[in-house]
Design an enzyme around this catalytic site. Structure first.
Site, mmCIF file in Angstrom:
data_model
loop_
_atom_site.group_PDB
_atom_site.id
_atom_site.type_symbol
_atom_site.label_atom_id
_atom_site.label_comp_id
_atom_site.label_asym_id
_atom_site.label_seq_id
_atom_site.Cartn_x
_atom_site.Cartn_y
_atom_site.Cartn_z
ATOM 1 N N CYS A 50 0.667 -0.941 0.030
ATOM 2 C CA CYS A 50 -0.006 -0.025 -0.007
ATOM 3 C C CYS A 50 0.929 1.254 -0.048
ATOM 4 C CB CYS A 50 -0.932 0.082 1.194
ATOM 5 S SG CYS A 50 -0.187 -0.026 2.791
ATOM 6 N N HIS A 99 18.697 -2.375 1.188
ATOM 7 C CA HIS A 99 17.367 -2.136 1.279
ATOM 8 C C HIS A 99 16.489 -2.938 1.504
ATOM 9 C CE1 HIS A 99 14.134 0.703 0.014
ATOM 10 N NE2 HIS A 99 13.735 -0.132 -0.704
#
Length: 574
Positions: A50, A99
């Site tokens: 989201c 990351h």
């Protein structure tokens, strides 16, 4: 080949851009397929949540890979490349590994430490595996990311630094009150039956709501979720399923509604929510601004006449020349007289005290000290009579009328949004959406455990890099040992030709002796070369080994292909 990630998230892009760039399930599959079909990429996977969209790929050229992945993201998201580019970030090789590991640990989440991202990473890997776009690198990367995330949650208190997006959203809805006390006895409507909606429903059930109604476009999925909620051992909530067209009616009965669907348009418009509130309260759900203006009118406050009105008639100040006056003050207040010369101040003081403006000719140039002293003395006399330098000020601002207590609580966890943002302005409604969650989480305190997780991530990145570099040289080492075995076999065959009467016992002893000699000669170099290759900058050792022993490049490549094939057969969820 090298790992590359191109993406955007709540940290790099505003919610409005993330909304427009969001990808549905079909678009994600097409993006992955088009990526591996592109020239620079051999493997690809998409991580779409989201609040992030990231494309991972194994590429053979950095610049060409960045250009291709950025273009594909723009094409499949529908946001133009020029508009999308300022919000994209790029990570390469070790930074890309760092990351993803940080994402898996919840360090890059909107709510630091939330664990739901692990399920989303697992789903991303499963999709890539089903499409056969995840090879050795991405399989290793994503499976290790899952292990790192689990390690962070089990070995540290990162869970204390944040919660799931659902829990955080409910805390924002309750406005700081205890969620269980706030939720107890309420009726809830959950729109959607995916992973986020299911988590929201389960969280509400554990919080003590009295009833949960699940609405979904596929009614069978809504029924399944409602059945799971009803049969749960840790709750006694009443749950039932309804079709999507029943949402307007159910909304009038609900106290709290959570929406997270894959719809491309609005599920709840401002008009439909306003109608719901009006049906609940019997009064129109006006916007806050209208509420405040109505309250001011009912309080009988009369706005102060502006500059140029009759009340300011004969004022000696040139009001039209006064600029940059702070809000809340009349231009005839302290802000207006600041910087005026003494003559003007004297005239203003006399006028404001009820007299007439002093008809004193304005001197050209700067008045002398004597004139200033005389004028300031006159102004001081006026101030003595009235108690201060006279001014006309707006009345004290009327205290803001408190917003009515909400009768409907809305939590919108969808991207793009399910609930019209204009609902924020409706009285009687409290809406928490991704944008407001991002604002609230920016001020959330960071737990000390976050530093521990960062150290775990750094260690795991180093270990993963070493393992990948070591794995890079493994096919060369295997090819070297294979070549040595061929040499041994050839020499034993020559020996048998020269000594045809050699019995089996002696032949086996000689063969074993030659193999031991070769193994001992190769052991130290191959172990050491793996150690050296695992260090940063060790990639060149494989080339050196191939050159020194004149190894066939195709033989090495065939070993790599065989290893990839074995990995593909043995893969499984982490």
């Amino acid at each position: 080949m090298s790992l590359l990630v191109v993406g955007l998230s709540h940290r790099s892009a505003p919610v409005s851009v993330l909304e427009r760039a969001s990808l549905n399930a079909d678009a994600q599959l097409k993006l992955v397929q088009d990526t591996v079909a592109a020239e620079p990429a051999a493997e690809a996977a998409v991580l779409a949540t989201c609040n992030r969209i990231e494309l991972y790929a194994d590429v053979d050229k950095f610049h060409a890979g960045v250009a291709e992945l950025s273009t594909l993201l723009a094409q499949h998201s529908g946001v133009g490349l020029e508009e999308l580019t300022p919000y994209l970030y790029v990570h390469y090789e070790d930074r890309a590994v760092h990351h993803l590991f940080s994402v898996a640990c919840g360090l890059d989440s909107m709510v630091v430490g939330e664990g739901q991202i692990l399920g989303q990473i697992k789903d991303s890997l499963a999709r890539a595996q089903d499409l056969h776009t995840a090879g050795r690198l991405l399989n290793d990367l994503f499976q290790q990311a899952l292990r790192v995330g689990k390690r962070a949650h089990s070995e540290t208190g990162i869970d204390r630094a944040g919660q799931s997006l659902v829990t955080f959203g409910l805390e924002q809805l309750s406005a700081g009150a205890d969620v269980e006390q706030w939720a107890r006895g309420k009726k809830a409507l959950v729109i959607g039956a995916g992973s986020m909606s299911s988590l929201a429903a389960a969280t509400l059930a554990r919080a003590g709501v009295a009833e949960i109604v699940v609405a979904n476009r596929t009614f069978e999925r809504a029924e399944r979720l409602a059945r799971i909620l009803s049969e749960g051992d840790d709750t006694d909530v009443l749950a039932r399923a309804v079709p999507m067209d029943a949402v307007p009616g159910e909304l009038t009965r609900a106290d709290v509604a959570v929406s997270c669907t894959g719809a491309t348009g609005l599920v709840l418009t401002a008009d439909s929510v306003a109608a719901t509130v009006e049906g609940r309260t019997g009064a129109p759900a006006v916007e806050d601004t209208a509420v405040r203006e109505t309250a001011v009118r009912e309080a009988g406050e009369t706005p102060l006449p502006g500059a140029g009105s009759a009340a300011d008639e004969n004022c000696p100040l040139d009001l039209s020349s006064v600029s940059s006056v702070p809000s809340g003050f009349s231009v005839m207040g302290e802000a207006a007289v600041a910087g005026m010369d003494a003559a003007t101040l004297e005239q203003h003081g006399a006028w404001a005290a009820g007299g007439t403006a002093v008809d004193r000719p304005r001197e050209t140039g700067r008045p002398g000290p004597e004139a200033d002293a005389e004028l300031i003395g006159a102004l001081a006399a006026t101030a003595t009579r009235v108690g201060r330098i006279p001014e006309r000020r707006r009345p004290e601002p009327v205290a803001e009328v408190p917003r009515p207590q909400p009768v409907l609580f809305l939590l919108d966890l969808a991207m793009p949004r399910d609930v019209d943002a204009a609902v924020h302005r409706l009285a009687g409604v409290r809406l928490v959406d991704i944008e407001s969650l991002a604002d609230a989480s920016a001020d959330a305190p960071m737990a000390a455990d976050v530093d521990m997780v960062r150290r775990i991530v750094a260690d795991e990145v180093a270990a993963f890099g070493a393992a990948q570099r070591a794995a890079h040289i493994t096919p060369t080492v295997v090819a070297l040992r294979s070549m040595a075995a061929d040499v041994v076999a050839g020499e034993i065959a020559r020996l048998e030709g020269r000594l045809p009467g050699l019995d089996d016992k002696h032949r086996a002893e000689i063969t074993q002796t030659v193999k031991r000699v070769v193994d001992k000669l190769l052991h130290a170099p191959t172990v050491r070369v793996k150690q050296l290759a695992a260090e940063p900058g060790g990639a060149g050792y494989a080339d050196a080994l191939r050159t020194l022993f004149d190894l066939d490049q195709e033989t090495v490549a065939s070993v790599s292909r065989a290893g990839n094939s074995t990995t593909e057969k043995n893969r499984g969820p982490a």
